[in-house]
Motif scaffolding. Sequence first.
Motif, PDB file in Angstrom:
ATOM      1  N   GLY A   9      63.658  85.600 -28.577  1.00 47.66           N
ATOM      2  CA  GLY A   9      64.296  86.870 -28.205  1.00 47.66           C
ATOM      3  C   GLY A   9      64.467  87.354 -29.023  1.00 47.66           C
ATOM      4  O   GLY A   9      64.947  87.017 -30.271  1.00 47.66           O
ATOM      5  N   ARG A  40      69.666  90.503 -25.020  1.00 52.10           N
ATOM      6  CA  ARG A  40      68.601  90.022 -24.158  1.00 52.10           C
ATOM      7  C   ARG A  40      68.890  88.345 -24.368  1.00 52.10           C
ATOM      8  O   ARG A  40      68.042  87.964 -23.533  1.00 52.10           O
ATOM      9  CB  ARG A  40      67.843  90.442 -25.431  1.00 52.10           C
ATOM     10  N   SER A 250      57.195  78.484 -21.325  1.00 48.80           N
ATOM     11  CA  SER A 250      56.619  79.680 -21.173  1.00 48.80           C
ATOM     12  C   SER A 250      57.872  80.568 -22.421  1.00 48.80           C
ATOM     13  O   SER A 250      57.481  81.833 -22.681  1.00 48.80           O
ATOM     14  CB  SER A 250      57.604  80.783 -19.487  1.00 48.80           C
ATOM     15  N   ARG A 373      57.188  89.166 -27.777  1.00 49.09           N
ATOM     16  CA  ARG A 373      56.727  89.651 -26.531  1.00 49.09           C
ATOM     17  C   ARG A 373      55.788  90.159 -25.941  1.00 49.09           C
ATOM     18  O   ARG A 373      55.405  89.982 -24.728  1.00 49.09           O
ATOM     19  CB  ARG A 373      57.218  91.580 -26.885  1.00 49.09           C
ATOM     20  N   GLN A 374      54.788  90.556 -26.839  1.00 43.74           N
ATOM     21  CA  GLN A 374      53.416  89.695 -26.216  1.00 43.74           C
ATOM     22  C   GLN A 374      52.506  88.636 -25.764  1.00 43.74           C
ATOM     23  O   GLN A 374      52.203  89.338 -24.166  1.00 43.74           O
ATOM     24  CB  GLN A 374      52.073  90.730 -27.778  1.00 43.74           C
ATOM     25  N   THR A 376      55.099  86.664 -23.882  1.00 42.97           N
ATOM     26  CA  THR A 376      55.502  86.600 -22.862  1.00 42.97           C
ATOM     27  C   THR A 376      55.926  87.583 -22.291  1.00 42.97           C
ATOM     28  O   THR A 376      56.207  87.434 -20.974  1.00 42.97           O
ATOM     29  CB  THR A 376      57.326  86.366 -23.419  1.00 42.97           C
ATOM     30  N   GLY A 377      54.822  88.407 -21.747  1.00 46.55           N
ATOM     31  CA  GLY A 377      54.630  89.537 -21.178  1.00 46.55           C
ATOM     32  C   GLY A 377      55.610  90.522 -21.035  1.00 46.55           C
ATOM     33  O   GLY A 377      56.080  91.446 -19.876  1.00 46.55           O
ATOM     34  N   THR A 378      56.287  90.814 -22.766  1.00 48.82           N
ATOM     35  CA  THR A 378      57.424  91.751 -22.630  1.00 48.82           C
ATOM     36  C   THR A 378      57.134  92.740 -23.287  1.00 48.82           C
ATOM     37  O   THR A 378      58.735  93.156 -23.275  1.00 48.82           O
ATOM     38  CB  THR A 378      58.491  90.630 -22.301  1.00 48.82           C
ATOM     39  N   GLY A 380      56.090  95.235 -22.891  1.00 51.05           N
ATOM     40  CA  GLY A 380      56.093  96.833 -21.616  1.00 51.05           C
ATOM     41  C   GLY A 380      54.858  97.544 -22.128  1.00 51.05           C
ATOM     42  O   GLY A 380      53.718  96.655 -21.671  1.00 51.05           O
ATOM     43  N   GLN A 383      52.067  96.568 -23.629  1.00 46.39           N
ATOM     44  CA  GLN A 383      51.649  95.007 -23.545  1.00 46.39           C
ATOM     45  C   GLN A 383      49.695  94.901 -23.441  1.00 46.39           C
ATOM     46  O   GLN A 383      48.798  95.306 -23.396  1.00 46.39           O
ATOM     47  CB  GLN A 383      52.244  94.705 -22.064  1.00 46.39           C
TER      48      GLN A 383
END
Length: 409
Positions: A9, A40, A250, A373-374, A376-378, A380, A383
């Motif tokens: 992250g 984070r 994940s 981020r993309q 891991t679905g984070t 926002g 996405q």
Amino acid sequence: MTTPIFVLGGEQSDFRDSWTTGGGGLHDLMAYTVAGALERTRLDPAAVQTAHVTNFAGEVFNHQAQLGGFVNRLYPEWADLPTSRHEAACASGSIGVLAAMAELQAGRYDCALVVGAEIMRHVGGQTAARRMGIAAWHEREVTDDRLPWPGQFSDIADAYAERHGLAYPHLARIAEVNLGNAKRNPRAQTRSWTFEPGAFTCDDTLNPVVAGMLRKQDCGRITDGAAAVVLAGEPFARRWARERGIALSSVARVRGWGHRGAPILLAEKLRLGATQKYLFPHLRRAITDAYARAGLAGPGDLDVIETHDCFTITEYVAIDHFGITEPGAAWQAVEDDVITREGRLPVNPSGGLIGLGHPVGATGVRMVLDAQRQVTGTAGDYQIDGATTAATLNIGGSFTTVVGFVIGT
């Protein structure tokens, strides 16, 4: 890749902020962003064993070098941390990520920080543009009154047009898509900008010519900003995930990478590609190297791309070099809305350099962070639903240094 590297992250500063307005500088920007990355990832400073700083022009814009030493004073535990600084123009960030990966793969360390930072907004646009010309061969290419990079990328647009044809509305559509995507990104430089009807046309008032075919909306904006990511080898990542109740499967990892170079002179690069299938053969090879290392057949195995768009022509060239279309047919992907958020392969949902902003030495790190981020679905509001495999492409100079990553879970 036989030795997996995980992206735990990171953090990105707000690219709309001006860091010198309140008396801040590179140290403050790096401190803020690194602290966010540790928060984070829920890591103590002592967990980081090596750090890589990426920056293009600290000496020219900020009269500052030796940026690794800034990292060494952020936390008491880091006073003797091994640090280094990397420069490859706009690809500096990706080079730093590659260097950190190499250290982890060699077994020197288990956990690495990469932080890219640049402060560039405290000088006027013309001054900034000319200072950035140092990434071209100053005595050979930056010799007339043209702004260095709009001039160079205008020449690339001309070369593409001569080979394949090029219609301005396709470039304008790329700008419109990326600036529209930026409205969803809370860290984007242009998120609150508005545009009048005609701003993405050949209207010389609303969208004036900058150089050749390139107009105002075709140009990415430099800014102040930083991005930081934490990378780890598998044993560290496994412990990190277990302590946080996360499945290792994940956690984002670097599935593949590609890195190629080329002669610094644009004219030499164009000569090398003159008889080849692709305008920039080395760019194509960097992308296919990343595909091969990741075990991908091609762009059909990707869910999202974060690519360099310092100018719209840069993304336009990238579209066919990624293999989304045949060489010379990038216009099809633009016309068919393949690259939009709702399209078959969204490109630059973050807003890209045109919409999000371009703090030069941070951009490659930011791309890796956005890819993490993309998958891991984070991500926002920007996405892409169901994304599990993302690619990045980071370009330095006139395609002199090219680096791509495939990031996935």
